[in-house]
Design a protein around this motif. Structure first.
Motif, short mmCIF file in Angstrom:
data_model
loop_
_atom_site.label_atom_id
_atom_site.label_comp_id
_atom_site.label_asym_id
_atom_site.label_seq_id
_atom_site.Cartn_x
_atom_site.Cartn_y
_atom_site.Cartn_z
N ASN A 11 -7.57 3.85 -5.76
CA ASN A 11 -7.71 2.70 -4.86
C ASN A 11 -7.12 1.46 -5.52
N TYR A 12 -5.79 1.45 -5.58
CA TYR A 12 -5.11 0.36 -6.26
C TYR A 12 -5.38 -0.98 -5.59
N GLN A 13 -5.73 -0.94 -4.28
CA GLN A 13 -5.98 -2.20 -3.57
C GLN A 13 -7.25 -2.89 -4.07
N ASN A 14 -8.05 -2.18 -4.90
CA ASN A 14 -9.24 -2.81 -5.49
C ASN A 14 -8.97 -3.40 -6.87
N ALA A 15 -7.71 -3.38 -7.30
CA ALA A 15 -7.39 -3.84 -8.66
C ALA A 15 -7.89 -5.26 -8.88
N LYS B 214 0.84 -1.20 0.00
CA LYS B 214 0.00 0.00 0.00
C LYS B 214 0.88 1.26 0.00
N TYR B 215 1.92 1.23 0.84
CA TYR B 215 2.84 2.36 0.89
C TYR B 215 3.47 2.61 -0.48
N CYS B 216 3.90 1.51 -1.13
CA CYS B 216 4.60 1.67 -2.41
C CYS B 216 3.69 2.21 -3.51
N THR B 217 2.39 1.98 -3.39
CA THR B 217 1.50 2.58 -4.39
C THR B 217 1.39 4.08 -4.17
N TRP B 218 1.73 4.54 -2.97
CA TRP B 218 1.71 5.98 -2.70
C TRP B 218 3.03 6.64 -3.07
N VAL B 219 4.12 6.02 -2.66
CA VAL B 219 5.45 6.60 -2.88
C VAL B 219 6.33 5.57 -3.58
N PRO C 148 2.05 2.63 -9.78
CA PRO C 148 0.96 1.68 -9.57
C PRO C 148 0.01 1.57 -10.76
N TRP C 149 -0.13 2.68 -11.51
CA TRP C 149 -1.07 2.61 -12.63
C TRP C 149 -0.51 1.77 -13.77
N THR C 150 0.77 1.40 -13.71
CA THR C 150 1.30 0.47 -14.72
C THR C 150 1.21 -0.97 -14.24
N ALA C 151 1.08 -1.19 -12.95
CA ALA C 151 1.15 -2.55 -12.40
C ALA C 151 -0.21 -3.17 -12.12
N PHE C 152 -1.25 -2.35 -12.19
CA PHE C 152 -2.59 -2.87 -11.85
C PHE C 152 -3.60 -2.48 -12.90
N GLN C 153 -4.67 -3.27 -12.94
CA GLN C 153 -5.82 -2.93 -13.79
C GLN C 153 -7.09 -3.06 -12.98
N GLY C 154 -8.10 -2.31 -13.36
CA GLY C 154 -9.41 -2.48 -12.75
C GLY C 154 -9.59 -1.78 -11.42
#
Ligand SMILES: CC(C)CCC[C@@H](C)[C@H]1CC[C@H]2[C@@H]3CC=C4C[C@@H](O)CC[C@]4(C)[C@H]3CC[C@]12C
Length: 472
Positions: free
Chosen positions: A404-408, A364-369, A393-399
């Motif tokens: 809220n990358y944790q909802n990918a 979660k931290y890494c998606t922020w910084v 994070p927008w390159t590593a996740f979809q959806g």
């Protein structure tokens, strides 16, 4: 040397800016005089507040000047408290930290005589202020996309106003440079910022240890009031390929988890009592399985010259950001593609009743910084990949929704490869590798009932929209 003060109190006005400046002082920090000053410190500089007897290198008067001066940033950034907190810390630490001689050096002074008492002093007209990379970048990232509260739909984020550059040209360095420059009409005396991670000996022979206050990352839960705090939201095509060659190719593997699985309810680290919900793709065993797949693709050897039994592997064709390991944009690179790091858990001492941090806190931290070399969780692990670069994070996740990358719903693993249009031999190698990788992935999926895989390759021109050329 544990540090002391370089200034205390105010000594008249700067001759050039006509704004109040401080009196040079080399000595220990002193307690604030009034309960009001203590309450201002507690409100605006909570990191430095240590109860009633708190000692600082700022007088009550300086603290009041600070509070009077930050009305504009409070107005512009106040709806994103994490950003505002990090921003104010620039001036809190510089003005009031009891050991600020460690990172603030006085470079220029002018004699000053107090008109009332006749006391002789020196007024400070220029300083050097050293801050760490993590502080500068953490502060910048937490503020980079904060919208103007008065006009949230305006194109320009708030830093477009505070940076002296348009928002997409603003960097931690030029933002600090602008804010330190008296030319902006707000800064009372010249502040030369120095962003550096290593302590150094300055020209005067003093050891300088850069200011490294922990920065609060942006989270939706820091939102207050009715206006959205859009920190962390990417607004345009990100620096995804800023350091990549003009033409390169991406080999993308998209991983989904099949079947119905409960969401992961993760207890946030104490003292928080909140939980964060992660989608089932963040299951630890599943991530290990994805790591196994990523490792296997990395190790693939594709035949390319039947006569000589030659093979080509990713390491022969990959792009290397810092001439080290292949550049792979992947959630697993937040753990440097290392299964042991995914398993690391820090528990409280000595009983081990509570989990202080685990892989989900780090993730979660890494998606922020994503650029951080050390997270602020109890793990203190790096977010940088094995090539030394970040995975946005927008390159590593979809959806995911918003930030809220944790909802990918899917993980995206991107292998970046060299692809020079004029180099036929290189292009042939890449194509051989792709054919083999494509076959491998199809086959692998057949034997993994709990994942769905898709593999695609595209040639990209830096800055352009990607042009799709092949889907496997
Ligand atoms: C609009 C942009 C350009 C400016 C935003 C940054 C402003 C808020 C910053 C820039 C320089 C800062 C000042 C730098 C030095 C001092 C001296 C200290 O003893 C009290 C705080 C004080 C007075 C700071 C208050 C905040 C300040 C005025």
């Amino acid at each position: 040397d544990s540090g002391q003060c370089v200034w205390y109190g105010q000594c008249g006005f700067d001759p050039a800016t006509k704004k109040p400046v401080n009196c040079a002082y080399n000595g220990p920090a002193k307690p604030l005089q009034t309960p009001h000053a203590v309450s201002l410190l507690k409100q605006y500089c909570p990191d430095l507040y240590q109860g009633d007897g708190t000692r600082t290198c700022c007088s009550d008067e300086q603290l009041k000047t600070l509070v009077d001066n930050i009305a504009v940033p409070v107005q512009l950034l106040g709806h994103c408290p994490s950003c505002l907190h990090n921003f104010l810390n620039i001036y809190c630490y510089m003005t009031c930290a009891p050991d600020h001689s460690q990172f603030v050096t006085v470079d220029r002074t002018t004699p000053y005589v107090d008109p009332k008492t006749g006391q002789k002093d020196l007024q400070v007209n220029e300083v050097n202020y050293a801050v760490t990379d993590d502080f500068a970048v953490g502060m910048f990232n937490s503020c980079a996309t904060v919208r103007l509260p008065i006009w949230p739909s305006a194109k320009e984020p708030a830093i477009g106003i505070l940076c002296g550059h348009s928002a997409d040209e603003c960097t931690p360095k030029n933002w600090l440079d602008y804010m330190g420059n008296t030319g902006n009409q707000q800064t009372p005396f010249q502040i030369n910022f120095n962003i550096t991670d290593k302590p150094y000996i300055n020209r005067a022979g003093h050891l300088v240890t850069p200011q490294n206050a922990p920065t609060l990352p942006c989270t939706p839960t820091h939102t207050q009031g009715a206006l959205p705090c859009t920190c962390g939201q990417p607004t345009k095509r990100p620096q995804f390929d800023k350091h990549f060659p003009p033409i390169y190719r991406t080999e993308q593997l998209i991983v989904r988890r099949t079947g119905h699985h409960p969401k992961i309810e993760h207890q946030d680290p104490p003292p928080a009592i909140s939980t964060t919900t992660f989608s089932p793709i963040f299951d630890k065993d599943f991530l290990h399985q994805v790591l196994d797949l990523q490792d296997k693709v990395y190790a693939l050897r594709a035949p390319y010259d039947n006569h000589n039994d030659n093979t080509v592997s990713l390491t022969d064709i990959c792009f290397r950001l810092h001439h080290t390991d292949c550049t792979i944009l992947s959630v697993l690179n937040y753990f440097q593609n290392n299964g042991t790091r995914i398993d690391r858990v820090v528990r409280d001492q000595p009983f081990g009743f509570f989990t202080l941090a685990d892989y989900l806190d780090h993730l979660k931290y890494c998606t922020w910084v994503p650029e951080s070399k050390i997270d602020t969780t109890a793990l203190h692990e790096s977010c940088l990949g094995t090539d030394g670069g970040p995975t946005y994070p927008w390159t590593a996740f979809q959806g995911f929704d918003g930030y809220n990358y944790q909802n990918a719903t899917a993980l995206v693993i991107t292998f970046v490869v060299n692809y020079d249009n004029n180099n036929d031999a290189e292009k042939a190698k890449v194509q051989k590798w792709e054919t083999t990788a494509n076959e491998f992935v199809k086959n692998y999926a057949l034997h993994q009932p709990n994942m769905t895989l898709s593999f695609s390759s595209e040639t990209r021109h830096r800055g352009d929209k990607p042009s799709l050329t092949l889907i496997g």
